[in-house]
Structure formats: structure tokens, C-alpha cells
Design a protein around this motif. Structure first.
Motif, short mmCIF file in Angstrom:
data_model
loop_
_atom_site.label_atom_id
_atom_site.label_comp_id
_atom_site.label_asym_id
_atom_site.label_seq_id
_atom_site.Cartn_x
_atom_site.Cartn_y
_atom_site.Cartn_z
N UNK A 231 74.00 58.01 62.87
CA UNK A 231 73.13 59.16 63.05
C UNK A 231 72.70 59.70 61.69
N UNK A 232 71.65 60.52 61.71
CA UNK A 232 71.18 61.11 60.47
C UNK A 232 69.88 61.85 60.67
N UNK A 233 69.49 62.61 59.66
CA UNK A 233 68.26 63.40 59.77
C UNK A 233 67.03 62.52 59.62
N UNK A 234 65.95 62.95 60.28
CA UNK A 234 64.73 62.18 60.18
C UNK A 234 63.55 62.87 60.80
N UNK B 237 66.77 50.25 52.05
CA UNK B 237 68.19 50.10 51.74
C UNK B 237 69.00 50.03 53.03
N UNK B 238 69.33 48.80 53.42
CA UNK B 238 70.22 48.60 54.57
C UNK B 238 71.55 48.09 54.03
N UNK B 239 72.62 48.83 54.25
CA UNK B 239 73.92 48.52 53.65
C UNK B 239 74.92 48.19 54.75
N UNK B 240 75.66 47.10 54.55
CA UNK B 240 76.75 46.72 55.46
C UNK B 240 78.05 46.67 54.70
N UNK C 279 82.11 46.91 59.38
CA UNK C 279 82.85 48.07 59.87
C UNK C 279 82.12 49.38 59.59
N UNK C 280 80.91 49.30 59.07
CA UNK C 280 80.16 50.51 58.78
C UNK C 280 78.98 50.20 57.90
N UNK C 281 78.25 51.24 57.55
CA UNK C 281 77.11 51.05 56.68
C UNK C 281 76.05 52.10 56.91
N UNK C 282 74.87 51.85 56.37
CA UNK C 282 73.77 52.80 56.48
C UNK C 282 72.45 52.05 56.42
N UNK C 283 71.39 52.72 56.82
CA UNK C 283 70.05 52.13 56.73
C UNK C 283 69.01 53.24 56.68
N UNK C 284 67.89 52.93 56.07
CA UNK C 284 66.76 53.87 55.97
C UNK C 284 65.57 53.22 56.67
N UNK C 285 65.33 53.61 57.89
CA UNK C 285 64.30 52.97 58.70
C UNK C 285 63.01 53.79 58.65
N UNK D 299 60.91 58.07 60.25
CA UNK D 299 61.53 58.02 58.92
C UNK D 299 62.91 58.65 59.06
N UNK D 300 63.93 57.79 59.11
CA UNK D 300 65.28 58.29 59.38
C UNK D 300 66.30 57.58 58.50
N UNK D 301 67.24 58.35 57.99
CA UNK D 301 68.37 57.83 57.21
C UNK D 301 69.60 57.84 58.11
N UNK D 302 70.01 56.64 58.55
CA UNK D 302 71.13 56.53 59.48
C UNK D 302 72.41 56.14 58.75
N UNK D 303 73.51 56.75 59.12
CA UNK D 303 74.82 56.46 58.54
C UNK D 303 75.83 56.32 59.67
N UNK D 304 76.64 55.26 59.62
CA UNK D 304 77.67 55.08 60.65
C UNK D 304 78.58 56.31 60.69
N UNK D 305 78.90 56.78 61.88
CA UNK D 305 79.74 57.96 62.01
C UNK D 305 81.17 57.66 61.57
N UNK D 306 81.90 58.70 61.20
CA UNK D 306 83.30 58.52 60.81
C UNK D 306 84.11 57.89 61.94
#
Length: 334
Positions: free
Chosen positions: A47-50, A219-222, A232-238, A256-263
Motif C-alpha cells: 500500500x502507499x499514497x498515490x 524503481x521496482x525493488x524485491x 519476502x517484500x519490496x516496493x514499486x513506483x507504478x 501514480x502510486x508508490x507501493x510498499x509491502x506492509x509490515x
């Protein structure tokens, strides 16, 4: 005598056992446990703001967006073809759709099928698979991931792109490899929107116009477990922009959203794969070789003990010589 022979046989037997067990763990057991499961079942949430284009109003809205991805193995089909067959659904929700139970009412919904080799993660063209062609990884990286690049599937773009090794990161006391991928602007389809969305005059009949959707991800990070290959986690800017058909200029931004895996997702996935990681660490580390080495020493020691304890075996005796002559009476030489 009998006690020594019993000890010798025990040492010899233990040596033979370890000498056989070590190579068996490494060359027989490991290939049978180092495989992707048929029955995969997991959900990860980011989830993340966008900002996003509301399809109902044609206006740009902002808020927290949530991406929910569920992977479920088709066990029967997988066993039939000897491949991992995973069905994957991804729904993207806005604050208005997050509580709707029907996934078809989400802001965006996509469904995929990934069919791949359970040992190498290489995609296989069968069983209705539409995901992973030309990729080294998607929801799973190869076992024993290295410090180099992989071609990773992006489900939105429908293509594989290079993901570079960019160091390590620690989560919950465990170290994971980090891979970063850049997806360049890529056409992903067309949609219809009110002309005003892309700066075009409103039509008299109120009809919509067709525009192209272009997606990119800077930036898509795994984060990947190095032994199991499990992310096991990561983030992406779609980012999804709109262009007129055949045009080269972005006229509006649909997403335009910055998503980050939840804790909670990261903790659940780390826990899920920790046991398999530890098991593979034992099988791929020095333990099998150490067992074989100890076994060889045990066999050698047991053989030596048996040879020394057999009937008729030569024994060391104290050296003897002629008895000394008695000293003359009086005890002194004259």
C-alpha cells in the motif's frame, strides 16, 4: 578382548553410516527438497499514497491505494505436467473500492497463470500459462540467488526486464538480497476517457475518446531470500500515463502510486520461508561434507581397532636379555 571388538564394530558402523549419510543428504535429499511447491498459497499486500484517475468522474483523486496479490497453486494440473502451476490474481483498490468484496469492482483487476520448472523457475509454455516468458524470476527467484542480474517478469507490462543486484537488507534478523528493476515507458493497452481528460474538446454527442495507456516503473525493488529464492517484500513506483493513439507525449496521468509491502506481509513471508531456508542451509553448507569426513575417520579408526584386537595379532612385548650375573660376595670388587 570382547569389549574392544564391540567398540571397534561400533566405531566402524558409525563411520560407515556417516560416510553414506553425508553424500546422500547432498546428492539425493537436496534435489528432492530444493523445488518450488505445487501447493503454493500466499497473499501479499502493498500500500502507499498515490493519485489516480477516477473512471466514474474523469477527475484525478488522491489517497492510499492498496495492491493485493494472491498466488494459488493448481496442484492437480501441476502434478499432471510435472511443473509448478500458479494462478495469480492482483487487485488494486482505492479508498472507495477497498471494502468491496467482489474483486471485479476493484479499481483494477488482473489474473495470470505462471507455469514454470520447479527446479530452475524457467517458464514453460503449457497449461494456459500467460506469464513469465523469457524471465528468470517472477514470484520466485531461482534457488541460491547470486550477486548478479536476473530478468524479472512485470505483470503490468507483460514483459521481463533486467533486475540488478543492489546489495542486502536485513529483516527480522535475517539477511536478504535486494534486486532493483527499471521498467521503461511501455504501452499496455487502450481505454476510453472523456476528451477533457487529455485536453481535447468535448464532443457534442458526449462520447468518449480512445487513448493509449503507457506504463513505467522507475524503481521496482524485491527482497529475496538467497537460498530459497522467495521474495519476502519490496516496493514499486507504478505510473500510468495517457497518450493519443500514435502520439509520443503524455497528456494525463491515470495512476501514480508508490507501493510498499506492509509490515504484516513482510513478517508473514519471512516466517513462511524461514524453515525451508534453514533446512537448505544445512544441506548446502558444510554439514554433509563434515559428515563424510567424520565417517571416513570413523571407518579408519574402526579398522585399526579390529586389526589390533584380532586373535594372533602381534603384540608389543618388553625386550628381555640374559639374566645378569650375581654380584660377588661382599658387594665390592677387589
Amino acid at each position: 578382548m570382547h569389549g574392544r571388538r564391540i567398540v571397534a564394530f561400533l566405531v566402524l558402523g558409525l563411520g560407515i553410516f556417516l560416510l553414506v549419510l553425508g553424500p546422500m543428504l547432498r546428492w539425493f535429499v537436496l534435489p528432492r527438497v530444493q523445488v518450488a511447491p505445487y501447493d503454493m498459497d500466499f497473499t501479499d499486500i502493498s500500500s502507499g499514497p498515490g493519485t489516480y484517475l477516477d473512471p466514474a468522474t474523469g477527475k484525478t483523486e488522491s489517497g492510499t491505494l492498496t495492491a493485493t496479490r494472491h498466488a494459488l497453486g493448481d496442484v492437480a494440473e501441476g502434478k499432471r505436467v510435472g511443473k509448478a502451476v500458479w494462478d495469480i490474481s492482483i487487485r488494486l483498490d482505492t479508498p472507495q473500492t477497498i471494502h468491496l468484496p467482489d474483486a471485479r469492482q476493484a479499481f483494477n483487476l488482473s489474473v495470470h497463470r505462471w507455469v514454470f520448472d520447479r527446479h530452475t523457475t524457467t517458464s514453460s509454455p503449457c497449461c494456459g500459462g500467460d506469464t513469465g516468458m523469457g524471465a528468470d524470476a517472477y514470484l520466485k527467484y531461482p534457488f541460491n540467488t547470486g550477486h548478479h542480474s536476473y530478468r524479472v517478469w512485470d505483470s503490468t507490462a507483460g514483459k521481463a526486464f533486467r533486475a540488478d543486484y543492489t546489495g542486502t537488507r536485513t529483516l527480522y534478523g535475517r539477511t536478504f538480497n535486494q534486486y532493483t528493476m527499471i521498467v521503461p515507458p511501455t504501452p499496455i493497452g487502450t481505454i476510453q476517457v472523456p476528451p477533457a481528460v487529455v485536453g481535447q474538446p468535448t464532443r457534442k454527442d458526449g462520447s468518449l475518446i480512445t487513448v493509449e495507456e503507457w506504463y513505467h516503473n522507475p524503481a521496482a525493488v524485491n527482497l529475496v531470500d538467497p537460498l530459497t529464492g522467495a521474495p519476502v517484500g519490496g516496493s514499486s513506483h507504478q505510473i500510468v500515463t495517457l497518450r493519443l493513439p500514435g502520439g509520443s507525449k503524455d497528456l494525463a496521468t491515470a495512476l501514480d502510486v508508490q507501493l510498499q509491502a506492509t509490515d504484516a506481509t513482510e513478517k508473514a513471508l519471512v516466517d513462511k520461508f524461514a524453515g525451508k531456508h534453514d533446512g537448505l542451509a544445512l544441506l548446502t553448507g558444510p554439514v554433509p561434507y563434515g559428515m563424510a569426513g567424520l565417517g571416513a575417520l570413523g571407518v579408519a579408526a574402526g579398522c585399526v581397532l579390529l586389526l589390533r584386537g584380532r586373535p594372533g595379532a602381534p603384540r608389543h612385548r618388553q625386550a628381555t636379555g640374559p639374566a645378569p650375573e650375581p654380584a660377588p660376595a661382599g658387594g665390592a670388587l677387589r
